[in-house]
Design an enzyme around this catalytic site. Sequence first.
Site, short mmCIF file in Angstrom:
data_model
loop_
_atom_site.label_atom_id
_atom_site.label_comp_id
_atom_site.label_asym_id
_atom_site.label_seq_id
_atom_site.Cartn_x
_atom_site.Cartn_y
_atom_site.Cartn_z
N ALA A 1 9.41 -19.23 -19.46
CA ALA A 1 10.71 -18.63 -19.80
C ALA A 1 10.79 -17.27 -19.11
O ALA A 1 9.76 -16.70 -18.74
CB ALA A 1 10.80 -18.46 -21.31
N GLU B 1 1.62 -18.67 -23.89
CA GLU B 1 2.47 -17.88 -24.78
C GLU B 1 1.67 -17.03 -25.75
O GLU B 1 2.10 -15.93 -26.12
CB GLU B 1 3.42 -18.80 -25.56
CG GLU B 1 4.60 -19.33 -24.76
CD GLU B 1 4.31 -20.61 -23.99
OE1 GLU B 1 3.11 -20.93 -23.80
OE2 GLU B 1 5.26 -21.28 -23.55
N GLY C 1 7.16 -22.29 -20.76
CA GLY C 1 8.37 -23.09 -20.68
C GLY C 1 8.39 -23.98 -19.44
O GLY C 1 9.02 -25.05 -19.44
N GLU D 1 6.50 -26.91 -20.33
CA GLU D 1 7.29 -27.63 -21.35
C GLU D 1 8.43 -28.43 -20.71
O GLU D 1 8.78 -29.51 -21.18
CB GLU D 1 7.84 -26.62 -22.38
CG GLU D 1 6.72 -26.01 -23.22
CD GLU D 1 7.23 -24.96 -24.19
OE1 GLU D 1 7.65 -23.88 -23.71
OE2 GLU D 1 7.22 -25.22 -25.40
#
Length: 688
Positions: free
Chosen positions: A66, A128, A105, A108
């Site tokens: 992210a 993370e 992310g 993911e």
Amino acid sequence: MAAINSVTELTQDGDIAIITLNSPPVNALSANVRDGLFEGFKAAIADDSVKAIVLICAGRTFIAGADISEFGGASKGASLFDVQNMMENSPKAVVAAIHGTALGGGLEVALTAHYRVAVPSAKCGLPEVNLGLLPGAGGTQRLPRIVGAEKALEMMTSGAHVPAKECLAMGLVDAMAEEGKLLEGAVAFARKVLDEKMPLKKVRDRDVVGGSPEVFAAFRKANARKFRGFDAPEANIKCVEASLLPFEEGLKVERTLFMGLMTGAQSAAQRYVFFAERLANKIPDVPEDTAEIPVKKVGIIGAGTMGGGIAMNFLNVGIPVTIVETKQEALDRGLGVIRKNYENTAKRGRLTMEQVEQRMGLLTGTLELEALADSDLVIEAIFENMAVKKEVFGKLDAIVKQGAILASNTSALNIDEIATAVKRPEAVIGLHFFSPANVMRLLEVVRTDHSSNEVIATSMKLAKKIGKVAVLVGVCPGFVGNRMLFQRQNQAQRLVMEGAMPWDVDRVLYDFGFPMGPFAMSDLAGLDIGWNKETSKGETIRDQLCELDRRGQKTGAGYYDYDENRNAIPSPVTEEIIKGFAAKQGLNQRDISDEEILERTIFPMINEGAKILEEGKAIRASDIDIVWINGYGWPVYRGGPMHYADLVGLPKVLERLKQYQNEMGDFFKPSALLEKLVAEGKGFKDLK
Ligand code: 3H9
């Protein structure tokens, strides 16, 4: 077909659509990238000529996560979940093509593709936890469904970047592509999916392997020490536990815990540290494009603990090192220690014996300073004596080729003065490694009045190459780290004289999040460093402890007593000695609260940090935080002393310092900068 938006392209190779993201530096999932993915997949799915879709990234890496800089702001653009749903439910096979690092992310997203293809140099991970978070886009539920609960626990709580080969073995990657030929490999794989009518596999539909209550209990127990103080590891573990529930229920747990961490102080601090670490590399008066001095050969003077540890950093990245000693015996001992360190690493399976020999093969020992003539960088790592250091630098000046960097590893001496010993002061810089130098991440790069831009820029870049976090500081007693440490040590000693016991001070700092307190640390290092039996006059607590042969852990006693398992036990002997000293000095010992211990050890450090900024000895407050996190065990989830001060509130810090100043004198006198910031209603974060 062509551009979807400024960071996304949709092209076609026969019946395979190729979505290419190009959002430097790391293709992070910004609003623009999410929009591009959403629109790109929508268009590819709607196009009847497309039978399968490859997602690939341009530049140095697949999506690295992210966009951390967007956290905390208003959400814009397509949501990541919409993108993932579209990919996972696509009626056409989706293949993620991975190079560089598929992190957070990014992984993911790849986990919602039906297949993953990677080049051998690629790595995957969910880091993370290092930002005080957990994977919040389904990663906590999908990863265990591929690699099993135990591996997922390990990956998510360590944040490790796992090499592609291991990912292949775990099933996280389905196929490898040749290095440099990822697109061809991924397209070929997509064709195979079509030709062989391979199923559109959804990770969410699989079952989690492993994950009994015993597994979770054992994992928590084994890692209790490592996770102490941190919120994120436990939240990650809870998510893996929840992955045993139906997928949607697990996702709900993930969402709730993610939001809790995201809005908490720990993640805010850890995200701050992430950017602070990178900011530390930016030197306002040294242009980014400053020419670097190629460092192909390093010379080190002194084969002691520091010299040997420093040498290993360069050997580890393939840079040959010549190490100079004055006596054969010391040289042999130093080289022997390096070899033993490597062999121990090999025993633990982290190096092969071949690699050990490779590294040792890059190392030359000598008794001749002249052997350093063609070094590109020389680091002096001898004992702290100005006259001797100046003599060594004078000799180096005559021996070492022009253009080389002449560095000192001094932790205390004035490097400007050392530089007066050479005719090329622009070549001189401080490279202050921390012990053990092959392990500790911090490197204080100490610029002198004359250090050239090239010498500074090269030192900063080289630090990154050898895996260090470098912070540029100025010449002053103790530089940044030790200068602030002196403040804490001063108060630790004072507090003990006033009635707190060493174990009280240690407990408060340990509970704050330091790995150990100052007295436990002294016991570990050895109380007799710099102490001499012949000249000791029993004038300090330390002298008296050493005279009783309580010289720290190595003698089974120091400030503490130690049992056979090296557990520290408060010592009545130490207590007696302290009380004796206090009585002699006419001090009335009193009960001291934990709050006072914390304030008196931490606030003077913050005050000193402010003075360092005032004097321009650190570029920015966040650089000081990076020093303390990487060199002195400051808990990363508290973001460093200056960040912590902002959290506590500078008015409170100032008010407490003033009160202690009234009661105990000018040691606590607030710095002008602190006064000014409070008057202006600002924090250290507002300093430009
Ligand atoms: C996440 O994904 C949450 C999700 O689970 C949930 C969503 C709902 N964002 O390190 P470098 C910048 S959390 C923004 O020097 P390297 C960095 O600041 C995220 N910016 O390069 C720097 O900028 P500048 C999980 C980022 O080659 C530049 O890129 N992912 C981000 O040594 C170069 O960085 C992570 O935690 C980002 N995500 O290392 C991975 N990443 O040039 C974090 C980097 O202005 N990133 N930047 O100073 C890394 O670990 C390393 O950057 C990486 C490259 C290994 C990728």
